[in-house]
Design an enzyme around this catalytic site. Structure first.
Site, PDB file in Angstrom:
ATOM      1  NE  ARG A   6      36.027  41.288  44.929  1.00 47.18           N
ATOM      2  CZ  ARG A   6      34.819  40.753  44.735  1.00 47.18           C
ATOM      3  NH1 ARG A   6      34.560  39.511  45.129  1.00 47.18           N
ATOM      4  NH2 ARG A   6      33.880  41.444  44.147  1.00 47.18           N
ATOM      5  CB  SER A 185      40.155  52.784  49.573  1.00 43.88           C
ATOM      6  OG  SER A 185      40.452  53.284  48.282  1.00 43.88           O
ATOM      7  NE  ARG A 186      40.061  45.059  51.623  1.00 47.21           N
ATOM      8  CZ  ARG A 186      40.061  44.711  50.336  1.00 47.21           C
ATOM      9  NH1 ARG A 186      39.417  45.456  49.433  1.00 47.21           N
ATOM     10  NH2 ARG A 186      40.683  43.624  49.933  1.00 47.21           N
ATOM     11  CG  LEU A 187      37.908  54.086  53.169  1.00 50.30           C
ATOM     12  CD1 LEU A 187      38.071  55.517  52.667  1.00 50.30           C
ATOM     13  CD2 LEU A 187      38.190  54.030  54.680  1.00 50.30           C
TER      14      LEU A 187
END
Length: 207
Positions: A6, A185-187
């Site tokens: 997600r 974006s997992r940033l």
């Protein structure tokens, strides 16, 4: 499991959003959880280290946060307490999924004064007090009937319930905090508070 994924898009976290005091920052995020209607936002993962150096984690409930630290209650004969007796260094982890936020805290745990443990113990519902009296926490028992029979015997005794000497609170005095805000974006946004003398230093960490 590999396909479970997600994006986190609810909030952002910048340095200018953070308060200078990490405990005050925690309280602000905690209030946001309550306003959002999150169930049991005070549930936290407590991690300890045994005398053999083995880590152990479990969920406990935060019962107070003040300018000094974070307070929870337990049986002093439990595994977590035995670990703390050997190594007072602990870690606390809060994960608030609805807010896409996480807070990690490292510090040392110490028993609180008996009077403070008394105050909280006697504020609990009577059956909850009794449960703390009859449960030999972390010990092996034959089955659930052992607990239920002990509870019924205590009820039948119809005597005042006293806080057991082996039950009380700990306060975790924090030395390190991480505030994590999920991002796309997992940033993720991730900030650490570390103590230098009496001052808290804030730094952004790569996710």
């Amino acid at each position: 499991m590999k396909d479970l994924r997600r994006e986190y898009t609810r909030n952002i976290l910048e340095h200018e959003h953070l308060l200078a005091d990490p405990i005050e920052q925690f309280q602000e995020w905690f209030r946001a959880c309550i306003e959002h209607g999150m169930p049991e936002p005070n549930s936290m993962v407590l991690s300890t280290i045994s005398s053999e150096g083995k880590p152990s984690s479990r969920v406990v409930l935060l019962k107070e946060v003040n300018e000094s630290g974070f307070v929870f209650f337990t049986n002093y004969n439990s595994r977590k307490s035995q670990d703390i007796d050997s190594h007072p260094a602990v870690s606390l982890l809060f994960f608030w999924e609805a807010m896409e936020r996480q807070v990690r805290i490292e510090g040392n745990a110490y028993k609180i004064p008996e009077a403070d443990s008394d105050e909280y113990f006697y504020s609990r519902p009577l059956l909850t007090q009794m449960g703390s009296v009859v449960s030999p926490q972390s010990n092996i028992i034959a089955d659930r009937s052992v607990l239920e029979e002990a509870l019924q015997n205590l009820i039948a005794a119809n005597a005042p319930v006293k806080r057991p000497a082996h039950w009380g609170g700990y306060i975790v005095l924090p030395e390190y905090f991480e505030f994590w805000q999920g991002r796309e974006s997992r940033l993720h946004d991730r900030f650490a508070y570390s103590k230098s003398d009496q001052e808290w230093l804030i730094a952004r960490l790569a996710p």
